[in-house]
Design an enzyme around this catalytic site. Structure first.
Site, mmCIF file in Angstrom:
data_model
loop_
_atom_site.group_PDB
_atom_site.id
_atom_site.type_symbol
_atom_site.label_atom_id
_atom_site.label_comp_id
_atom_site.label_asym_id
_atom_site.label_seq_id
_atom_site.Cartn_x
_atom_site.Cartn_y
_atom_site.Cartn_z
ATOM 1 N N CYS A 20 0.825 -1.202 0.000
ATOM 2 C CA CYS A 20 0.000 0.000 0.000
ATOM 3 C C CYS A 20 0.863 1.257 0.000
ATOM 4 C CB CYS A 20 -0.934 0.002 1.192
ATOM 5 S SG CYS A 20 -2.252 -1.200 1.005
ATOM 6 N N LYS A 23 0.482 3.445 -3.036
ATOM 7 C CA LYS A 23 -0.752 4.193 -3.246
ATOM 8 C C LYS A 23 -0.469 5.646 -3.626
ATOM 9 C CE LYS A 23 -5.127 4.484 -0.729
ATOM 10 N NZ LYS A 23 -5.857 3.895 0.405
ATOM 11 N N ASP A 52 -14.288 7.137 1.539
ATOM 12 C CA ASP A 52 -14.483 5.963 2.384
ATOM 13 C C ASP A 52 -13.773 4.751 1.783
ATOM 14 O OD1 ASP A 52 -15.611 4.376 4.482
ATOM 15 O OD2 ASP A 52 -17.185 5.898 4.582
ATOM 16 N N ASP A 228 -10.604 0.773 7.667
ATOM 17 C CA ASP A 228 -9.385 -0.024 7.840
ATOM 18 C C ASP A 228 -8.181 0.868 7.571
ATOM 19 O OD1 ASP A 228 -9.847 0.072 5.094
ATOM 20 O OD2 ASP A 228 -9.087 -1.938 4.719
#
Lengths: 351, 216
Positions: A20, A23, A52, A228
């Site tokens: 991640c 990203k 979200d 999360d």
């Protein structure tokens, strides 16, 4: 430093950015989308504008569809584990909305010269994790690319009245986080061959752990918001929660469960570029107080397949903590702070 | 020693720098050329963690980070004096790479002897000092060192409203030192929140060797 055998597979060496950490920054994304208009549909209950975890589309009064997509370059060297981690990470967005995953589609990019058995292992890991979640992989798409990438688009169901967004937190709520922090830093350490085999194993297991158990437990309590923690780091995702809910957050830094090796690496300056992007994006809205820089760094560290951050009604908080602690499928529940009324100034205060 | 780590993704620049530093002696300078902010952040954090001093100079699209190997973690007064003295003599002028890219203005030492700025109303002076330290974080050129003495040590210790700014400066490679005698005098030694502790010998040396000295 550890030596690895010549024959071992070094998937992480094929990746420029890992997990991640790859990203695109939140600020960058907002700019890219700023002037693009989208159709409005009253059944789209949660869309991209809410920053979200997943989109939610109402089908009827009893069922809403939750949709998400997540993929990234290899974060570990073992192809099977990489596949399983990518799947756990993609499924997590469904859990963070309070949903139950139903179907999934593979997204895959592989170098033409990558050994077939490695590709097979990645897919095997993905299928196993999705099966564990009780969902089915029903197709997908693969392309050739210099850098391998894998992930899934997952669709799940949720009752339209029981959607957990990151925007529902209320002053007084307690915040509970469910996994240990420091995965991005460990990923950087892995790329530098600075991790012991035990640390790699523990890190891999943590990332492969589904957020399913934590989700199942939390549904029994008055949870007002959930997200999360992934690429934007704990503070980035908390900031989204605070802004989305128009509240402020007090984070009790001493309660955050930091992976010890990640602390050591942070103090050696082994930090992923994503940490700096996250810090740059969020820090003007965070009052660090007396928090040392290394700890701040870890709170900005991008997580792959991180845990759930749950904002729960204060009267339910202790009972939720107890049940999470008792559940073997939940790694490390921590009561990390509380939601307060926003009265201007910093959205997040570190104490 | 020079290391060209441009074009290398994090964390490789800092990993290569750690390996180079291991081969070097205390007091020697390692210059690392990097092409991104994250690498600069990693290098300054690594240097701080090792008790070495680091200075980052923007050079076009790149950065040159000079690290003076300072040996062990600077905990004692003597070790700090060494690090401080070592750094004072090693502005970018000593470095091979910095002058190639930027006009060398030499080292800039800012010595702060009070928790307020200027004479007159002390309350106003405190507001001014807070604002000054924040403004330093916004400058293109950062000071080489910040030295706090007498009432100035109230700025580096618990309760200071400028901690965040001083910590930011420290994180960006500015060396921060507080006078040990002064911390003792005010009973603040245990409450130091940012930077190292130094002594008068090192302060005198740093002031004498500074290319530019600002006294507040």
């Amino acid at each position: 430093m550890t030596e690895r055998s010549e024959e071992s597979i070094k998937l992480t060496k094929l990746a420029e950015c890992a997990g991640c950490g790859a990203k695109v920054g939140a600020g960058e994304l907002a700019k890219l989308l700023a002037d693009i208009s989208v159709l409005r549909d009253p059944n789209l209950l949660v869309g991209f504008d809410k920053s979200d975890d997943a989109a939610v589309y109402k089908i009827n009064d009893d069922v809403a569809m939750v949709q998400t997509l997540d993929f990234f370059p290899p974060i570990v060297d073992d192809p099977y584990a990489f596949g399983a981690i990518a799947a756990a990470n993609a499924l997590s967005d469904i859990y963070a909305m309070g949903g139950e995953p139903k179907t999934a589609l593979n997204i895959m990019a592989v170098p033409e010269d990558m050994p077939k058995e490695h590709v097979h292992e990645i897919l095997k890991g993905g299928y196993a994790k999705v099966a564990e979640a009780g969902a089915v992989i029903c197709g997908g798409h693969s392309i050739y690319d210099k850098e391998p990438k894998y992930g899934l688009s997952v669709t799940g169901f949720v009752h339209p009245d029981k959607i957990l967004t990151n925007a529902g937190a209320r002053p007084g709520d307690r915040l509970i986080y469910t996994k240990r922090l420091g995965i991005g830093v460990l990923t950087a350490g892995w790329k530098a061959d600075m991790l012991s085999e035990e640390t790699k194993q523990a890190m891999q297991e943590q990332m492969m752990l589904l957020n399913r158990a934590a989700r199942d437990v939390m549904l029994g309590y008055r949870v007002h918001a959930c997200t999360d923690v992934t690429g934007f780091g704990m503070l980035g995702h908390l900031l989204e929660m605070a802004e989305g809910s128009d509240t402020a957050i007090e984070l009790d830094t001493s309660e955050v469960d930091i992976i010890p090796e990640a602390k050591e690496l942070t103090q050696m300056g082994i930090l992923p570029a994503g940490m700096y992007r996250n810090r740059h994006f969020a820090e003007e809205k965070v009052d660090p107080g007396q928090t040392p820089v290394w700890l701040q760094d870890l709170l900005y560290d991008p997580q792959t397949s991180g845990g759930l951050m749950i904002a729960v009604d204060p009267t339910d908080a202790d009972a939720l903590m107890e049940e999470l602690k008792a559940d073997p499928g939940v790694q490390s529940p921590q009561s990390v702070g509380c939601v307060t009324a926003y009265t201007g100034g910093a959205r997040i205060r570190l104490i | 020693m020079q290391l060209d780590a441009r074009g290398k993704a994090c964390p490789m620049p800092v990993v290569l720098a750690i390996k180079e530093l291991e081969k070097m002696n205390n007091g020697e300078v390692l210059e690392v050329l990097v092409d991104n902010d994250a690498a600069v952040g990693n290098l300054t954090r690594m240097a701080a963690g090792k008790g070495a001093s680091a200075e980052a100079v923007k050079a076009g699209d790149d950065w040159c980070v000079s690290i003076v190997k300072g040996g062990v973690q600077a905990a004692s007064g003597a070790a700090n004096a060494g690090a401080l003295a070592g750094a004072a003599g090693s502005g970018p002028a000593d470095g091979g790479c910095a002058p190639m890219y930027v006009k060398d203005k030499g080292s800039l030492v800012i010595a702060i002897g009070a928790d307020h700025m200027g004479e007159g109303d002390e309350k106003l002076g405190k507001i001014l000092m807070k604002s000054y330290l924040f403004s330093l974080t916004q400058q293109e050129e950062l000071p080489t060192q910040l030295i706090f003495f007498n009432g100035g040590v109230k700025l580096t210790t618990e309760g200071s409203e400028s901690l965040k700014d001083i910590q930011e400066l420290s994180g960006r490679g500015v060396e921060v030192f507080s006078c040990g005698t002064c911390l003792d005098f005010y009973g603040l030694k245990e409450k130091l929140q940012v930077g190292g502790i130094t002594n008068m010998y090192a302060i005198a040396e740093a002031m004498q060797n500074a290319d530019r000295l600002v006294r507040l």
